[in-house]
Every structure is written in structure tokens, then in C-alpha cells.
Design a protein around this motif. Structure first.
Motif, PDB file in Angstrom:
ATOM      1  N   GLY A   1      47.244  -0.026 -40.024  1.00 39.59           N
ATOM      2  CA  GLY A   1      47.316   1.380 -40.424  1.00 39.59           C
ATOM      3  C   GLY A   1      48.187   1.593 -41.648  1.00 39.59           C
ATOM      4  O   GLY A   1      47.832   2.360 -42.551  1.00 39.59           O
ATOM      5  N   GLU A   2      49.340   0.914 -41.686  1.00 44.33           N
ATOM      6  CA  GLU A   2      50.216   1.049 -42.841  1.00 44.33           C
ATOM      7  C   GLU A   2      49.553   0.470 -44.087  1.00 44.33           C
ATOM      8  O   GLU A   2      49.678   1.029 -45.192  1.00 44.33           O
ATOM      9  CB  GLU A   2      51.553   0.359 -42.587  1.00 44.33           C
ATOM     10  N   LEU A   3      48.820  -0.629 -43.920  1.00 43.62           N
ATOM     11  CA  LEU A   3      48.135  -1.220 -45.064  1.00 43.62           C
ATOM     12  C   LEU A   3      47.079  -0.269 -45.631  1.00 43.62           C
ATOM     13  O   LEU A   3      47.042  -0.028 -46.843  1.00 43.62           O
ATOM     14  CB  LEU A   3      47.474  -2.540 -44.667  1.00 43.62           C
ATOM     15  N   THR A   4      46.214   0.259 -44.796  1.00 41.26           N
ATOM     16  CA  THR A   4      45.161   1.136 -45.309  1.00 41.26           C
ATOM     17  C   THR A   4      45.737   2.432 -45.863  1.00 41.26           C
ATOM     18  O   THR A   4      45.198   2.992 -46.822  1.00 41.26           O
ATOM     19  CB  THR A   4      44.108   1.418 -44.234  1.00 41.26           C
ATOM     20  N   ASP A   5      46.849   2.904 -45.301  1.00 42.73           N
ATOM     21  CA  ASP A   5      47.526   4.080 -45.871  1.00 42.73           C
ATOM     22  C   ASP A   5      48.050   3.762 -47.266  1.00 42.73           C
ATOM     23  O   ASP A   5      47.937   4.584 -48.194  1.00 42.73           O
ATOM     24  CB  ASP A   5      48.679   4.532 -44.972  1.00 42.73           C
ATOM     25  N   GLN A   6      48.653   2.585 -47.429  1.00 40.35           N
ATOM     26  CA  GLN A   6      49.152   2.164 -48.737  1.00 40.35           C
ATOM     27  C   GLN A   6      48.011   2.050 -49.750  1.00 40.35           C
ATOM     28  O   GLN A   6      48.137   2.492 -50.901  1.00 40.35           O
ATOM     29  CB  GLN A   6      49.877   0.819 -48.606  1.00 40.35           C
ATOM     30  N   MET A   7      46.911   1.497 -49.319  1.00 40.63           N
ATOM     31  CA  MET A   7      45.760   1.358 -50.212  1.00 40.63           C
ATOM     32  C   MET A   7      45.227   2.722 -50.643  1.00 40.63           C
ATOM     33  O   MET A   7      44.913   2.938 -51.818  1.00 40.63           O
ATOM     34  CB  MET A   7      44.661   0.551 -49.524  1.00 40.63           C
ATOM     35  N   ALA A   8      45.140   3.633 -49.698  1.00 44.42           N
ATOM     36  CA  ALA A   8      44.645   4.975 -50.019  1.00 44.42           C
ATOM     37  C   ALA A   8      45.575   5.687 -50.992  1.00 44.42           C
ATOM     38  O   ALA A   8      45.130   6.328 -51.954  1.00 44.42           O
ATOM     39  CB  ALA A   8      44.487   5.790 -48.741  1.00 44.42           C
ATOM     40  N   GLN A   9      46.885   5.553 -50.754  1.00 43.68           N
ATOM     41  CA  GLN A   9      47.847   6.208 -51.635  1.00 43.68           C
ATOM     42  C   GLN A   9      47.823   5.590 -53.028  1.00 43.68           C
ATOM     43  O   GLN A   9      47.903   6.293 -54.042  1.00 43.68           O
ATOM     44  CB  GLN A   9      49.248   6.121 -51.030  1.00 43.68           C
ATOM     45  N   PHE A  10      47.701   4.273 -53.082  1.00 44.72           N
ATOM     46  CA  PHE A  10      47.623   3.600 -54.383  1.00 44.72           C
ATOM     47  C   PHE A  10      46.382   4.070 -55.145  1.00 44.72           C
ATOM     48  O   PHE A  10      46.456   4.395 -56.331  1.00 44.72           O
ATOM     49  CB  PHE A  10      47.576   2.080 -54.181  1.00 44.72           C
ATOM     50  N   GLY A  11      45.253   4.101 -54.465  1.00 50.37           N
ATOM     51  CA  GLY A  11      44.026   4.508 -55.128  1.00 50.37           C
ATOM     52  C   GLY A  11      44.046   5.946 -55.608  1.00 50.37           C
ATOM     53  O   GLY A  11      43.519   6.266 -56.684  1.00 50.37           O
ATOM     54  N   ALA A  12      44.678   6.828 -54.827  1.00 49.54           N
ATOM     55  CA  ALA A  12      44.681   8.249 -55.170  1.00 49.54           C
ATOM     56  C   ALA A  12      45.739   8.612 -56.209  1.00 49.54           C
ATOM     57  O   ALA A  12      45.529   9.483 -57.047  1.00 49.54           O
ATOM     58  CB  ALA A  12      44.902   9.082 -53.904  1.00 49.54           C
ATOM     59  N   GLU A  13      46.899   7.910 -56.177  1.00 49.20           N
ATOM     60  CA  GLU A  13      48.038   8.356 -56.958  1.00 49.20           C
ATOM     61  C   GLU A  13      48.510   7.369 -58.025  1.00 49.20           C
ATOM     62  O   GLU A  13      49.093   7.793 -59.020  1.00 49.20           O
ATOM     63  CB  GLU A  13      49.206   8.692 -56.016  1.00 49.20           C
TER      64      GLU A  13
END
Length: 304
Positions: free
Chosen positions: A283-295
Motif C-alpha cells: 500500500g505504501e509503495l503504490t501510494d508513493q507511485m501515485a504521488q510521484f506520478g501526480a506531483e
């Protein structure tokens, strides 16, 4: 500047694997690939080892999912993200076999393959498979030529010192007219091979201070040839302020701060970065990926 990610779970060397990966499985791999697809990552990458000798198992582990099977599985749960072998040790197999596997993968994925190749480094692995470890660099040089032929024509022609074939057809053909072939490795021989034979270069752990000299060598050797896609593997990343110890080399901070050291790669001449996030669970990994991609991703080329 594009960004991709080496898959967790698929290979579990102690150099980079997180503790949670030991208990992970196919659904976790699929979730990471789907997260990469959603977040704008250019590729997901899979490594290649057939068998790990006991002497290296404590450091490398014996968990190395087959890259062709893994990337084919992930092709079926994604729609956009590219599929990179980083790297296929193609000297372990006959080039017609490699071409059959990866051409099928490209065909099934709708043209999303990037074929990354490398010389390999585990002597016992070569010996068990009857492959030439001592001359693996020369084997790789010819294998690249043979793969170019086999991925290019239904009835390829290659007459070399090691491999000789003509009049043998392979279908399905790759969906891409030309499958990108990236060469991995940071030795002088690997850099020369990438410059003279590859469509891209995948460094193997070069610190950022060493990259400018490597890139200068690539460009000098490449000369007036077609553009070469130059890669870099970044330091470990954590978007935001971690509440746990992520290691002194890890780049952390808000997107505006994190993007600055990443833009430095672009200034060196890097075209794509491979990132890896510190994380305690899927969960932390996919959250990090989403935040990286968006921001972070949208800021990488700002000002260029």
C-alpha cells in the motif's frame, strides 16, 4: 524526461528488496504494474537469472521470477505501460529462442516491449546451462546482431561465428516494426556495446558523479548515429517526510524539493530515470507511485 520502475517481488536481492516482498506474490506484482500504468510510468522492468549458486544465495536470494512469463502476465493486467527486461542475459539462450519469446511478448502486449540485454555475471549459471562464461562479452555482441535479424524478418538470416541460421521462419512477429534494444552494463566494454549496437543504455549502479563521463563516452562513440536513449538509476526515493528510517542515501521531501536532484539527471543528458521507492508494504509503495506520478513527474521537464 521519462521515468520507469524496477518491479519489486520479481527479484529479491538483499541489495534492494524490502522485507515485505518475501511474503508477496502475483497479485502484488499485478497491483504495482497497474499503479505504474495509472501513474504515467513509462515502463516496469524485470530482471533475469535462471539459477543462483548456493555461494551467492544469501545476498542475491533465489527468488527471480522468469522475466518473459512475468512481463507477459503483467501485459494482461495493464494497457499502456511498457515492458522492459532489465536485463535479459541473452547469452544463456540461443537467439532464436530469445527472439521467439520476446517477439511473442511484443505481439501479445500490442508493441510494448523494450528488450534490455546484458552479459551476465554468475559463472555457475552459465556452466550449468552449457553457455560460455569466459567469452560472454563476445557472445553478447553476436547475439545482439542475431536478435536484430530474428526480430526484424520472418525468415531471418544470420551467419556468425557462434550462430548460423537461414530459412527458418518465426511467427507471430513483433507488433513494433523495430523493437527497442537497450544494452545494460557500466564497464568500458558495455558502454562501447551500447554506443555501437544499442538503441539505449542501462547503467548498472553508476553513482551520479560518474554519469557525465560515461555519457560523454557514449556520445563520442555514437558519433553521428541515431539518438541513444540514456538511462540512470536514481537514489532510493520517498515522496514527503517519512516517519521511519529510510536510509541516508534516500532522497526525501515534498515534490518541489525532490524534483531538483532528479532534474540534475536531465541536465547531464539522461533521457529516462529508473526509480525505486522505500516502502514498508504494498500500500505504501503504490501510494508513493501515485504521488510521484501526480506531483513529481509533471515537474521533471518544467523549464525545458
Amino acid at each position: 524526461m521519462k521515468y520507469g520502475i524496477q518491479l519489486p517481488v520479481q527479484s529479491q536481492s538483499t541489495i534492494y528488496a524490502e522485507p515485505w516482498e518475501a511474503g508477496a506474490g502475483p497479485e502484488d506484482l499485478a497491483e504495482v504494474a497497474r499503479a505504474a500504468d495509472r501513474a504515467g510510468f513509462d515502463y516496469v522492468a524485470a530482471c533475469d537469472h535462471v539459477a543462483i549458486p548456493r555461494r551467492l544465495a544469501p545476498a542475491m536470494s533465489t527468488v527471480w521470477y522468469d522475466p518473459v512469463a512475468t512481463l507477459a502476465f503483467l501485459a494482461g493486467v495493464t494497457g499502456r505501460v511498457r515492458l522492459l527486461s532489465h536485463v535479459a542475459v541473452v547469452g544463456l539462450r540461443h537467439p532464436l529462442l530469445t527472439a521467439k519469446q520476446y517477439a511473442t511478448l511484443d505481439h501479445l502486449s500490442g508493441g510494448r516491449l523494450i528488450l534490455g540485454v546484458g552479459a551476465g555475471h554468475v559463472q555457475e549459471e552459465f556452466e550449468a546451462l552449457g553457455a560460455d562464461f569466459e567469452h560472454r562479452g563476445a557472445v553478447l555482441d553476436e547475439t545482439i546482431d542475431a536478435l536484430r535479424a530474428a526480430l526484424g524478418d520472418e525468415f531471418p538470416v544470420h551467419h556468425g561465428k557462434l550462430y548460423d541460421f537461414e530459412g527458418l521462419g518465426q511467427r507471430p512477429r513483433p507488433a513494433q516494426a523495430r523493437v527497442p534494444l537497450w544494452v545494460g552494463g557500466s564497464s568500458p566494454a558495455a558502454v562501447r556495446r551500447a554506443a555501437l549496437k544499442g538503441d539505449g543504455w542501462l547503467p548498472q549502479g553508476d553513482p551520479r558523479a560518474r554519469l557525465p563521463a560515461q555519457i560523454a563516452t557514449l556520445r563520442r562513440l555514437r558519433g553521428d548515429g541515431p539518438p541513444l536513449t540514456i538511462g540512470a538509476i536514481t537514489e532510493p526515493l520517498y515522496v514527503g517526510s517519512p516517519a521511519w528510517e529510510v536510509g541516508r542515501r534516500t532522497l526525501t521531501g515534498p515534490p518541489e524539493a525532490l524534483v531538483e536532484p532528479l532534474r540534475e539527471y536531465r541536465e547531464m543528458g539522461v533521457d529516462q530515470i529508473q526509480v525505486r521507492f522505500r516502502c514498508r508494504d504494498i500500500g505504501e509503495l503504490t501510494d508513493q507511485m501515485a504521488q510521484f506520478g501526480a506531483e513529481v513527474g509533471p515537474l521533471l521537464d518544467a523549464g525545458y
